[in-house]
Motif scaffolding. Structure first.
Motif, PDB file in Angstrom:
ATOM      1  N   LEU A 412       0.824  -1.198   0.000  1.00 58.16           N
ATOM      2  CA  LEU A 412       0.000   0.000   0.000  1.00 58.16           C
ATOM      3  C   LEU A 412       0.863   1.255   0.000  1.00 58.16           C
ATOM      4  O   LEU A 412       0.596   2.221  -0.723  1.00 58.16           O
ATOM      5  N   ASP A 413       1.906   1.262   0.818  1.00 50.68           N
ATOM      6  CA  ASP A 413       2.818   2.411   0.861  1.00 50.68           C
ATOM      7  C   ASP A 413       3.440   2.660  -0.499  1.00 50.68           C
ATOM      8  O   ASP A 413       3.523   3.802  -0.970  1.00 50.68           O
ATOM      9  N   ASP A 414       3.886   1.584  -1.136  1.00 50.68           N
ATOM     10  CA  ASP A 414       4.542   1.748  -2.431  1.00 50.68           C
ATOM     11  C   ASP A 414       3.548   2.178  -3.499  1.00 50.68           C
ATOM     12  O   ASP A 414       3.885   2.954  -4.403  1.00 50.68           O
ATOM     13  N   HIS A 415       2.312   1.700  -3.387  1.00 49.02           N
ATOM     14  CA  HIS A 415       1.273   2.097  -4.345  1.00 49.02           C
ATOM     15  C   HIS A 415       1.088   3.616  -4.318  1.00 49.02           C
ATOM     16  O   HIS A 415       1.051   4.272  -5.371  1.00 49.02           O
ATOM     17  N   TYR A 416       0.987   4.198  -3.117  1.00 46.40           N
ATOM     18  CA  TYR A 416       0.767   5.642  -3.024  1.00 46.40           C
ATOM     19  C   TYR A 416       2.047   6.440  -3.238  1.00 46.40           C
ATOM     20  O   TYR A 416       1.992   7.601  -3.657  1.00 46.40           O
ATOM     21  N   LEU A 417       3.197   5.849  -2.976  1.00 45.69           N
ATOM     22  CA  LEU A 417       4.455   6.523  -3.307  1.00 45.69           C
ATOM     23  C   LEU A 417       4.552   6.722  -4.816  1.00 45.69           C
ATOM     24  O   LEU A 417       5.051   7.761  -5.281  1.00 45.69           O
ATOM     25  N   ARG A 418       4.085   5.752  -5.591  1.00 42.18           N
ATOM     26  CA  ARG A 418       4.125   5.852  -7.052  1.00 42.18           C
ATOM     27  C   ARG A 418       2.956   6.680  -7.602  1.00 42.18           C
ATOM     28  O   ARG A 418       3.018   7.166  -8.724  1.00 42.18           O
ATOM     29  N   HIS A 419       1.903   6.843  -6.800  1.00 37.78           N
ATOM     30  CA  HIS A 419       0.722   7.609  -7.233  1.00 37.78           C
ATOM     31  C   HIS A 419       0.337   8.606  -6.143  1.00 37.78           C
ATOM     32  O   HIS A 419      -0.774   8.536  -5.598  1.00 37.78           O
ATOM     33  N   PRO A 420       1.208   9.559  -5.796  1.00 38.38           N
ATOM     34  CA  PRO A 420       0.927  10.466  -4.667  1.00 38.38           C
ATOM     35  C   PRO A 420      -0.312  11.331  -4.887  1.00 38.38           C
ATOM     36  O   PRO A 420      -0.953  11.745  -3.925  1.00 38.38           O
ATOM     37  N   HIS A 421      -0.669  11.603  -6.152  1.00 33.77           N
ATOM     38  CA  HIS A 421      -1.845  12.429  -6.426  1.00 33.77           C
ATOM     39  C   HIS A 421      -3.122  11.787  -5.901  1.00 33.77           C
ATOM     40  O   HIS A 421      -4.099  12.489  -5.618  1.00 33.77           O
ATOM     41  N   GLN A 422      -3.134  10.454  -5.754  1.00 32.06           N
ATOM     42  CA  GLN A 422      -4.318   9.795  -5.226  1.00 32.06           C
ATOM     43  C   GLN A 422      -4.542  10.141  -3.755  1.00 32.06           C
ATOM     44  O   GLN A 422      -5.658  10.026  -3.253  1.00 32.06           O
ATOM     45  N   VAL A 423      -3.489  10.561  -3.065  1.00 32.04           N
ATOM     46  CA  VAL A 423      -3.614  11.018  -1.681  1.00 32.04           C
ATOM     47  C   VAL A 423      -3.913  12.505  -1.635  1.00 32.04           C
ATOM     48  O   VAL A 423      -4.824  12.951  -0.932  1.00 32.04           O
ATOM     49  N   THR A 424      -3.152  13.293  -2.384  1.00 30.82           N
ATOM     50  CA  THR A 424      -3.293  14.754  -2.281  1.00 30.82           C
ATOM     51  C   THR A 424      -4.524  15.276  -3.013  1.00 30.82           C
ATOM     52  O   THR A 424      -5.067  16.315  -2.642  1.00 30.82           O
ATOM     53  N   ASP A 425      -4.977  14.566  -4.043  1.00 34.21           N
ATOM     54  CA  ASP A 425      -6.115  15.050  -4.827  1.00 34.21           C
ATOM     55  C   ASP A 425      -7.317  14.104  -4.804  1.00 34.21           C
ATOM     56  O   ASP A 425      -8.396  14.487  -5.251  1.00 34.21           O
ATOM     57  N   GLY A 426      -7.150  12.896  -4.325  1.00 36.08           N
ATOM     58  CA  GLY A 426      -8.208  11.896  -4.448  1.00 36.08           C
ATOM     59  C   GLY A 426      -9.276  12.023  -3.386  1.00 36.08           C
ATOM     60  O   GLY A 426      -9.152  12.758  -2.407  1.00 36.08           O
ATOM     61  N   SER A 427     -10.346  11.293  -3.585  1.00 35.63           N
ATOM     62  CA  SER A 427     -11.447  11.290  -2.625  1.00 35.63           C
ATOM     63  C   SER A 427     -11.136  10.337  -1.473  1.00 35.63           C
ATOM     64  O   SER A 427     -10.315   9.428  -1.610  1.00 35.63           O
ATOM     65  N   VAL A 428     -11.813  10.550  -0.355  1.00 35.68           N
ATOM     66  CA  VAL A 428     -11.617   9.695   0.810  1.00 35.68           C
ATOM     67  C   VAL A 428     -12.508   8.467   0.708  1.00 35.68           C
ATOM     68  O   VAL A 428     -13.399   8.391  -0.134  1.00 35.68           O
ATOM     69  N   GLU A 429     -12.253   7.519   1.588  1.00 38.70           N
ATOM     70  CA  GLU A 429     -12.947   6.233   1.529  1.00 38.70           C
ATOM     71  C   GLU A 429     -14.261   6.264   2.313  1.00 38.70           C
ATOM     72  O   GLU A 429     -14.528   7.157   3.098  1.00 38.70           O
ATOM     73  N   ALA A 430     -15.059   5.225   2.082  1.00 41.03           N
ATOM     74  CA  ALA A 430     -16.280   5.016   2.856  1.00 41.03           C
ATOM     75  C   ALA A 430     -15.959   4.147   4.066  1.00 41.03           C
ATOM     76  O   ALA A 430     -15.135   3.238   3.990  1.00 41.03           O
ATOM     77  N   ALA A 431     -16.598   4.458   5.195  1.00 42.47           N
ATOM     78  CA  ALA A 431     -16.400   3.684   6.419  1.00 42.47           C
ATOM     79  C   ALA A 431     -17.404   2.546   6.483  1.00 42.47           C
ATOM     80  O   ALA A 431     -18.568   2.706   6.089  1.00 42.47           O
TER      81      ALA A 431
END
Length: 777
Positions: A412-431
């Motif tokens: 998971l860490d490596d996934h977002y390291l390669r796609h940081p925009h999914q954290v800074t620009d993406g939507s949040v998850e459902a609980a």
């Protein structure tokens, strides 16, 4: 990063940005993998606020932000409200004013917080607000009611308090079972506050749903119909989560109109280890170097770790880089410390005596610890929601702030390291929370029946629940009562069966904190190494009957890790079964994928001793501990010889399934709001019930809370991410960023990365063909 030197003592104030300062550090420019700047924003003030809250704002000299005004107006209109806005957006005002007004109107308010620390913090804030408003209150008018409340004070508190601050555990064990003593309070209950709503998800959320519905049931019995105001971090489904927890609908206020200062987000990649296998330096060691630098340069910061052990190690390693005086300004904070220790650490950090605090998620919630310059996350926190919740702890008051992620060796860490925009620009998850969990819900029905007999027609009960078949109930005319007088004691909201094991130093008898019984079996067995405030201790005895673990100081350079075996028995939904087909059709599952009830049987068989830095295994020691089992829900698929012949090398299917299972579990939190520890998996070369090779992913909690179904319903996206991770990870034979799992019961043996990639490729093709066939049909 290397230990700081004398030239590293110039702080960020001397630079135009945190980014520039970090680049100036030794090897800093090479470490920065991504950088984002979030500009400051001015606030938007609200319009007119309805009575009675308008007069309270005037008394306090406050002008609300627009989202606060909207929430207060909804409450004034008699509606439930959920504020789902970021940290430091002023959500607390929307429940503080209704609580104070309830007191003034001779009504009552109950405020529920997930932790005692947060309740204590809000108690101080509410008392200060009452004093500023000139509200004349008796000594116990605003009171905390938790496990630390002296027993001799509890009766007077029930009689005198108008505002009670508590937590779900105390509500469950100390208030609802004794509701007759709270009759006057409950009859006048005007407002219920649920702070940190997002924290009540998964297993805890399923339990809290039972507790809240029992509270509302008793309030109605005494003639009250309280409004509810809930405060949440930004999540995708605040309305759905609130309804799952309370059974009621609410007005949702999700737009943040508060001002905030500039924020910088940096993804900081540790360097590769020597050897060319693609593995990075430990995030713990990298964070320790950063923590030492932050101490030397006076950057007040929170370092968030995803485990207790990591938090203790970051503090320990950082202190080794510092002088004795500097080392006293860094401390660790986590659950398991005594309440007095936690309070003292919070106060030291608030006063600035501690400059760097290394914490688990225990500090993620909104305890006020004063201005923080930077938040460093040692490993991705498991969700985008948690990322921003932690980031929001820095920069209060409009000052610029830094949020820095040190990714771990994890898919998971490596996934977002390669796609940081999914954290800074993406939507949040459902609980996800299941109020009708098949294990948890009946337990709370029994608790409710002990509080007041249950009628089969009550609308909070699971549809179709047969009260006659619920263990612990007996018929009392047309209603059902509890066989036991106090069944609440047998229901623990946070696991461990309600029992806690006390940790004691052998020579001095000094308390070293506590742990729940379930954790103790895995982590406090004789021979285990336990870290307490950065110092290692060796467990010499575990007495579960006396609920005591005895420890001695440990000076060796190794730690311990348990190993075990897991079995999965299918209870319904087996391939080809009617139940399995119905569930598959309901969830629109791909061909060959099933979801159903299973029994998971776990046995701890041994532990290994490993070097701290190299992780070399020194010894494996067998353990003789009782096995445990629970009912839950799982998704699974089978791989027939016809589907894998010609795709995989002969004999490689078991290792391919095992590796693919690890990769998929590691990436599930990118699609479902859960943590890696919330789910488990096991692969069978030949499952005895299915008579075929099978791979399972299951909810790691009794009854299940919906993770298996949520993952199965978006299997193609989930599998595609695992396929890409196996393809893109630079290692040769497998590493923690793709197929090695810290949870693997057999120590990551029998894994084949190349075969897993081939299997994922073949499975993805099979799913695509199945989807195309459905479209053609």
């Amino acid at each position: 990063m290397p230990p700081p030197t004398a030239s590293d003592t110039e702080g960020p104030a001397a630079f135009e940005s945190f980014h520039a300062w970090l680049r100036s550090l030794p090897d800093g420019a090479e470490r920065i993998a991504a950088h984002a700047f979030l500009p400051p924003r001015s606030g938007r003030q609200g319009g007119e606020v309805a009575a009675p809250y308008r007069s309270w704002l005037r008394r306090l000299g406050l002008t609300p932000w627009r989202h606060q005004a909207i929430a207060l107006n909804h409450l004034a209109g008699g509606r439930d409200v959920v504020l789902a806005t970021p940290t430091a957006s002023g959500k607390s005002l929307a429940y503080q004013l209704p609580a104070l007004h309830a007191v003034d109107a001779d009504r009552t308010a109950l405020l529920m917080f997930p932790t005692k620390a947060l309740a204590n913090d809000q108690w101080a804030a509410l008392c200060a607000m009452a004093e500023a408003a000139g509200l004349d209150l008796p000594e116990r008018g605003i009171a905390r009611y938790d496990g630390d409340t002296p027993r001799q004070a509890r009766r007077r508190l029930r009689e005198e308090a108008s505002v009670v601050l508590t937590n779900p555990d105390m509500l469950h064990l100390g208030i609802l079972p004794f509701h007759a003593g709270w009759a006057s309070f409950l009859a006048r209950l005007d407002v219920i506050v649920i702070d940190e709503l997002h924290a009540y998800r998964g297993v805890l959320g399923s339990h809290v749903a039972g507790v809240l519905r029992r509270l509302l049931r008793l309030a109605a019995h005494y003639g009250a119909r309280p409004r509810v105001v809930a405060a949440s971090a930004t999540i995708q489904n605040p309305a759905g989560l609130y309804r799952a927890l309370s059974g009621r609908d609410a007005e949702i206020v999700a737009e943040d109109d508060a001002p905030h200062g500039p924020r910088e987000v940096v993804f900081w990649e540790p360097p590769a280890r020597p050897g060319g296998d693609g593995r990075r330096r430990s995030p713990v060691a990298e964070a320790a170097g950063l923590a030492a630098t932050f101490v030397r340069t006076g950057v007040k910061s929170l370092f968030f770790c995803n485990s207790r052990k990591a938090a203790e190690l970051v503090r320990r390693y950082a202190a080794a880089h510092l002088s004795d005086a500097e080392a006293r300004t860094i401390d660790a904070y986590r659950a398991g410390y005594d309440a007095s220790e936690r309070s003292a650490i919070e106060a030291s950090f608030r006063r600035g005596e501690v400059r760097v605090l290394v914490s688990t998620s225990a500090m993620e919630l909104g305890v006020d610890v004063g201005g923080v310059d930077a938040v460093v996350m040692v490993g991705y926190p498991g969700s985008i929601m948690s990322f921003w919740q932690r980031a929001g702890r820095a920069g209060r008051g409009g000052a610029r702030s830094l949020t820095l992620l040190v990714p771990g060796d994890d898919p998971l860490d490596d996934h977002y390291l390669r796609h940081p925009h999914q954290v800074t620009d993406g939507s949040v998850e459902a609980a996800v929370a299941d109020p009708h969990n098949e294990v948890i819900h009946p337990a709370h029905v029994v608790c409710a029946a002990a509080e007041r007999p249950v009628h089969p027609g009550e609308d909070w009960l699971r549809p179709g629940l047969d009260l006659e078949a619920v263990p612990g109930l007996y018929a009392l005319g047309s209603r059902y009562a509890s066989v036991r007088r106090f069944p609440q004691r047998r229901v623990s909201l946070r696991g461990g069966g309600g029992r806690r094991v006390r940790l004691v130093e052998a020579s001095s008898g000094r308390s070293l904190g506590h742990a729940d019984a379930g954790r103790a079996v895995r982590e406090l067995h004789p021979g285990a190494v336990h870290l307490y405030r950065g110092e290692p201790y060796l467990v010499v005895d575990l007495d579960l009957e006396a609920a005591t673990a005895t420890l001695v100081p440990h000076i060796e350079d190794w730690y311990t890790q348990v190993r075990g075996e897991t079995r999965v028995e299918i209870l319904d939904g087996a391939q080809g079964g009617d139940t399995g087909r119905r569930v598959a059709e309901l969830l629109s599952l791909p061909p060959g994928v099933r979801v159903g009830r299973v029994r998971v049987v776990e046995e701890v068989t041994s532990y290994v001793r490993k070097r701290y830095r190299t992780e070399a295994i020194l010894e494996e020691v067998p353990l003789d501990l009782p096995e445990s089992s629970y009912l839950t829900r799982a998704m699974w698929t089978t791989f027939t010889p016809e589907a894998t012949d010609g795709v995989l090398p002969a004999g490689s299917l078991p290792a391919a399934m095992h590796a693919l299972e690890h990769a998929m579990i590691g990436l599930l939190p990118a699609f479902v709001l859960c943590e890696r520890a919330d789910v488990g998996g096991v692969s069978y070369p030949l499952h005895p019930q299915l008579a075929e090779p099978a791979m399972f992913v299951y909810d790691g909690a009794p009854g299940g809370v919906g993770y298996a179904e949520a993952g199965a319903s978006q299997l193609q996206r989930w599998l595609a991410a695992a396929h890409a991770r196996l393809r893109d990870c630079p290692c040769r034979a497998g590493c923690p960023r793709c197929i090695l799992s810290p949870k693997c019961g057999n120590g990551n043996q029998y894994l084949d990365k190349a075969a897993a990639f081939a299997l994922a490729d073949a499975w993805a093709g099979r799913l695509a063909e199945g989807a195309a066939a459905v479209v053609r049909a």
